[in-house]
Design a protein around this motif. Structure first.
Motif, PDB file in Angstrom:
ATOM      1  N   THR A 132       0.811  -1.217   0.000  1.00 15.74           N
ATOM      2  CA  THR A 132       0.000   0.000   0.000  1.00 15.74           C
ATOM      3  C   THR A 132       0.843   1.266   0.000  1.00 15.74           C
ATOM      4  OG1 THR A 132      -0.103  -0.032   2.415  1.00 15.74           O
ATOM      5  CG2 THR A 132      -1.907  -1.122   1.223  1.00 15.74           C
ATOM      6  N   SER A 133       2.141   1.149   0.235  1.00 19.09           N
ATOM      7  CA  SER A 133       2.978   2.344   0.325  1.00 19.09           C
ATOM      8  C   SER A 133       4.381   2.061  -0.198  1.00 19.09           C
ATOM      9  CB  SER A 133       3.044   2.828   1.782  1.00 19.09           C
ATOM     10  OG  SER A 133       3.717   4.060   1.876  1.00 19.09           O
ATOM     11  N   LYS A 134       4.861   2.898  -1.109  1.00 14.81           N
ATOM     12  CA  LYS A 134       6.220   2.803  -1.624  1.00 14.81           C
ATOM     13  C   LYS A 134       6.782   4.200  -1.817  1.00 14.81           C
ATOM     14  CE  LYS A 134       6.048  -1.703  -3.951  1.00 14.81           C
ATOM     15  NZ  LYS A 134       7.134  -2.305  -3.154  1.00 14.81           N
ATOM     16  N   THR A 135       8.080   4.292  -2.028  1.00 14.81           N
ATOM     17  CA  THR A 135       8.725   5.591  -2.188  1.00 14.81           C
ATOM     18  C   THR A 135       9.636   5.623  -3.407  1.00 14.81           C
ATOM     19  OG1 THR A 135      10.680   5.013  -0.863  1.00 14.81           O
ATOM     20  CG2 THR A 135       8.769   5.895   0.321  1.00 14.81           C
ATOM     21  N   GLU A 175      18.564  14.972  -2.048  1.00 14.48           N
ATOM     22  CA  GLU A 175      17.427  14.279  -2.639  1.00 14.48           C
ATOM     23  C   GLU A 175      16.200  14.425  -1.750  1.00 14.48           C
ATOM     24  OE1 GLU A 175      17.901   9.690  -1.074  1.00 14.48           O
ATOM     25  OE2 GLU A 175      18.945  10.253  -2.920  1.00 14.48           O
ATOM     26  N   SER A 176      15.032  14.331  -2.345  1.00 15.38           N
ATOM     27  CA  SER A 176      13.758  14.399  -1.619  1.00 15.38           C
ATOM     28  C   SER A 176      13.014  13.088  -1.830  1.00 15.38           C
ATOM     29  CB  SER A 176      12.903  15.565  -2.130  1.00 15.38           C
ATOM     30  OG  SER A 176      13.542  16.802  -1.899  1.00 15.38           O
ATOM     31  N   THR A 177      12.397  12.597  -0.749  1.00 15.10           N
ATOM     32  CA  THR A 177      11.662  11.333  -0.818  1.00 15.10           C
ATOM     33  C   THR A 177      10.180  11.591  -1.039  1.00 15.10           C
ATOM     34  OG1 THR A 177      13.244  10.235   0.652  1.00 15.10           O
ATOM     35  CG2 THR A 177      11.078   9.215   0.418  1.00 15.10           C
ATOM     36  N   ILE A 178       9.604  10.907  -2.010  1.00 19.07           N
ATOM     37  CA  ILE A 178       8.183  11.009  -2.321  1.00 19.07           C
ATOM     38  C   ILE A 178       7.508   9.704  -1.906  1.00 19.07           C
ATOM     39  CG2 ILE A 178       6.475  11.514  -4.106  1.00 19.07           C
ATOM     40  CD1 ILE A 178       8.608  13.711  -3.677  1.00 19.07           C
ATOM     41  N   VAL A 179       6.433   9.819  -1.137  1.00 17.00           N
ATOM     42  CA  VAL A 179       5.679   8.646  -0.687  1.00 17.00           C
ATOM     43  C   VAL A 179       4.446   8.492  -1.566  1.00 17.00           C
ATOM     44  CG1 VAL A 179       4.503   7.526   1.237  1.00 17.00           C
ATOM     45  CG2 VAL A 179       6.463   9.016   1.674  1.00 17.00           C
ATOM     46  N   VAL A 180       4.278   7.296  -2.121  1.00 16.56           N
ATOM     47  CA  VAL A 180       3.110   6.979  -2.947  1.00 16.56           C
ATOM     48  C   VAL A 180       2.253   5.969  -2.185  1.00 16.56           C
ATOM     49  CG1 VAL A 180       2.303   6.103  -5.166  1.00 16.56           C
ATOM     50  CG2 VAL A 180       4.468   7.358  -5.032  1.00 16.56           C
ATOM     51  N   ASN A 181       1.000   6.339  -1.899  1.00 16.30           N
ATOM     52  CA  ASN A 181       0.088   5.479  -1.150  1.00 16.30           C
ATOM     53  C   ASN A 181      -1.053   4.989  -2.037  1.00 16.30           C
ATOM     54  OD1 ASN A 181       1.304   5.612   1.486  1.00 16.30           O
ATOM     55  ND2 ASN A 181       0.589   7.719   1.615  1.00 16.30           N
ATOM     56  N   GLU A 273      17.657   5.940   8.568  1.00 14.71           N
ATOM     57  CA  GLU A 273      16.593   6.917   8.401  1.00 14.71           C
ATOM     58  C   GLU A 273      15.395   6.257   7.744  1.00 14.71           C
ATOM     59  OE1 GLU A 273      17.937   9.972   5.789  1.00 14.71           O
ATOM     60  OE2 GLU A 273      18.178   8.638   4.070  1.00 14.71           O
ATOM     61  N   GLY A 274      14.226   6.882   7.903  1.00 13.84           N
ATOM     62  CA  GLY A 274      13.021   6.324   7.300  1.00 13.84           C
ATOM     63  C   GLY A 274      11.952   7.376   7.092  1.00 13.84           C
ATOM     64  N   ILE A 275      10.858   6.942   6.461  1.00 14.60           N
ATOM     65  CA  ILE A 275       9.722   7.829   6.210  1.00 14.60           C
ATOM     66  C   ILE A 275       8.452   6.989   6.226  1.00 14.60           C
ATOM     67  CG2 ILE A 275       9.916   7.573   3.689  1.00 14.60           C
ATOM     68  CD1 ILE A 275       9.096  10.548   3.474  1.00 14.60           C
ATOM     69  N   ASP A 276       7.376   7.528   6.840  1.00 15.67           N
ATOM     70  CA  ASP A 276       6.138   6.757   6.925  1.00 15.67           C
ATOM     71  C   ASP A 276       5.180   7.113   5.791  1.00 15.67           C
ATOM     72  OD1 ASP A 276       4.647   9.077   7.654  1.00 15.67           O
ATOM     73  OD2 ASP A 276       5.076   8.765   9.772  1.00 15.67           O
ATOM     74  N   ASN A 277       4.005   6.484   5.787  1.00  9.11           N
ATOM     75  CA  ASN A 277       3.072   6.674   4.672  1.00  9.11           C
ATOM     76  C   ASN A 277       2.460   8.072   4.622  1.00  9.11           C
ATOM     77  OD1 ASN A 277       1.471   5.675   7.071  1.00  9.11           O
ATOM     78  ND2 ASN A 277      -0.210   6.138   5.691  1.00  9.11           N
ATOM     79  N   LYS A 278       2.659   8.869   5.663  1.00  9.62           N
ATOM     80  CA  LYS A 278       2.173  10.253   5.669  1.00  9.62           C
ATOM     81  C   LYS A 278       3.287  11.260   5.402  1.00  9.62           C
ATOM     82  CE  LYS A 278      -2.096   9.181   6.544  1.00  9.62           C
ATOM     83  NZ  LYS A 278      -3.144   9.394   5.527  1.00  9.62           N
ATOM     84  N   GLY A 279       4.481  10.766   5.155  1.00 10.03           N
ATOM     85  CA  GLY A 279       5.591  11.658   4.825  1.00 10.03           C
ATOM     86  C   GLY A 279       6.412  12.113   6.013  1.00 10.03           C
TER      87      GLY A 279
END
Length: 353
Positions: A132-135, A175-181, A273-279
């Motif tokens: 359900t979530s990838k970056t 770089e910037s991380t984009i979360v796709v849900n 480091e990490g990022i969740d589904n809400k950014g």
């Protein structure tokens, strides 16, 4: 004589009727596919651009332009497509094209001279039937030393997909991380769409594909708990498996084991480091990484042969509306002893609890 004449007339009639039928069949034949045909030209002088690389999404077909700048994609099903055109010395560009059965759609494009300012970490995201979530990341590779403004948009309505953030800026060499849900409650069939990333006069694309969950599980807006996620290990010799993923209040914890099936090896941890589904982002200020129940540090850590080593990631102050970690990575120094591991990053993706 009369009988022979009648027979000849009868045969002639059959032939005429048959020809008529066949002609009608030919006229009624319907084209079911279409064509994309285009010419790529230099925006400064109008000259054709030879050897430009054309990527077609969806389906991942590719072509190169000829000496006259032309290219063609035949036998395409009707629908929406994106072409992405790139060539050394030019800025990459994209175009949306609608293919109609029996027609030739124009894929003409003008390319601007210049050096690409951004680079994407991937050209496609495949969510399969469960994720359900990838970056993906947008990297600023400009030589200007300046920040790059960018925006992410969908090529179609795709109300089952959301992007966080949809726009922003990235500092030089960062770089910037984009979360796709994905909202699986809206997935009724296999779906594909294209994300367009626009920055500094150029446009790149990421193809997103999702499969319907055939067993009917996990179709709610929030995934089933306890499924953990996907692991990309440092090396195939360092087998890594989830033990469990839980949430207690605002703290999320996932445990895993790393088993070295090769010779003993020492790894030196560098960062995590990490990022969740809400950014929301996580690093050493609001998360912990432990090995063998001890906080990991920069000293070399020994992974003996065939000994499962427990690992643990703890995320703190996780907002209540977060239900997955899109990505969490543990980075090691490139040099390992006595043999070299394949990847410097251990990645956990789409982690659920």
């Amino acid at each position: 004589m009369r009988t022979k004449l009648l027979n000849n007339l009868f045969l002639s009639g059959v032939l005429l009727i048959s020809c008529g039928l066949f002609q009608n069949c030919a006229k009624d034949e319907i084209e079911t596919t279409g064509i994309i045909y285009g010419i790529v030209n230099d925006s400064d002088n109008g000259e054709p651009v030879q050897d430009a690389h054309i990527m077609l999404s969806p389906y991942g077909k590719a072509a190169n332009t000829g000496s006259d700048g032309s290219y063609e994609f035949p036998d395409l099903e009707p629908g929406q497509y994106i072409i992405q055109i790139s060539r050394t010395g030019y800025k990459t560009n994209t175009k949306r094209i609608t293919v109609v059965a029996g027609e030739k759609a124009s894929g003409d494009m003008m390319l601007k001279r210049g050096i690409s300012a951004i680079r994407l970490s991937t050209a496609s995201l495949n969510f399969g039937s469960q994720s359900t979530s990838k970056t993906f990341t947008i990297q600023n590779i400009s030589t200007s030393g300046k920040s790059i403004l960018w925006g992410v948009s969908k090529a179609s309505s795709a109300n089952w997909l959301s992007v966080t953030p949809a726009n922003g800026s990235t500092a030089s060499a960062k770089e910037s991380t984009i979360v796709v849900n994905i909202d699986r409650s809206r997935i009724k069939k296999d779906e594909t769409t294209i994300l367009l990333i626009d920055a500094e006069g150029e446009s790149l694309s990421v193809e997103v594909s999702v499969s319907k969950n055939e067993d009917g599980e996990g179709d709610g807006s929030q995934p089933d708990g306890g499924s953990c996620g996907v692991i990309t290990p440092w090396d195939m010799e360092l087998k890594t498996e989830f033990v469990g993923c839980i949430r207690i209040g605002s703290t999320v914890e996932f445990r895993f084991n790393v088993t070295n099936v090769a010779e003993d090896v020492k790894l030196t941890f560098k960062s995590y480091e990490g990022i969740d589904n809400k950014g929301n982002k996580y690093d050493s200020s609001n998360s912990e990484f432990k090995v063998s129940n001890k906080t990991a540090n920069i000293l070399p850590f020994l992974f003996p042969r065939n000994v499962p080593i427990p690992g643990q990631v703890i995320l703190k102050n996780v907002p209540s509306n977060v239900y997955s970690v899109a990505r969490f990575q543990i980075v090691i120094e490139k040099k390992s002893e006595p043999w070299s591991v394949l990847n410097t990053e251990l990645k956990f993706e789409d982690v659920k609890w």
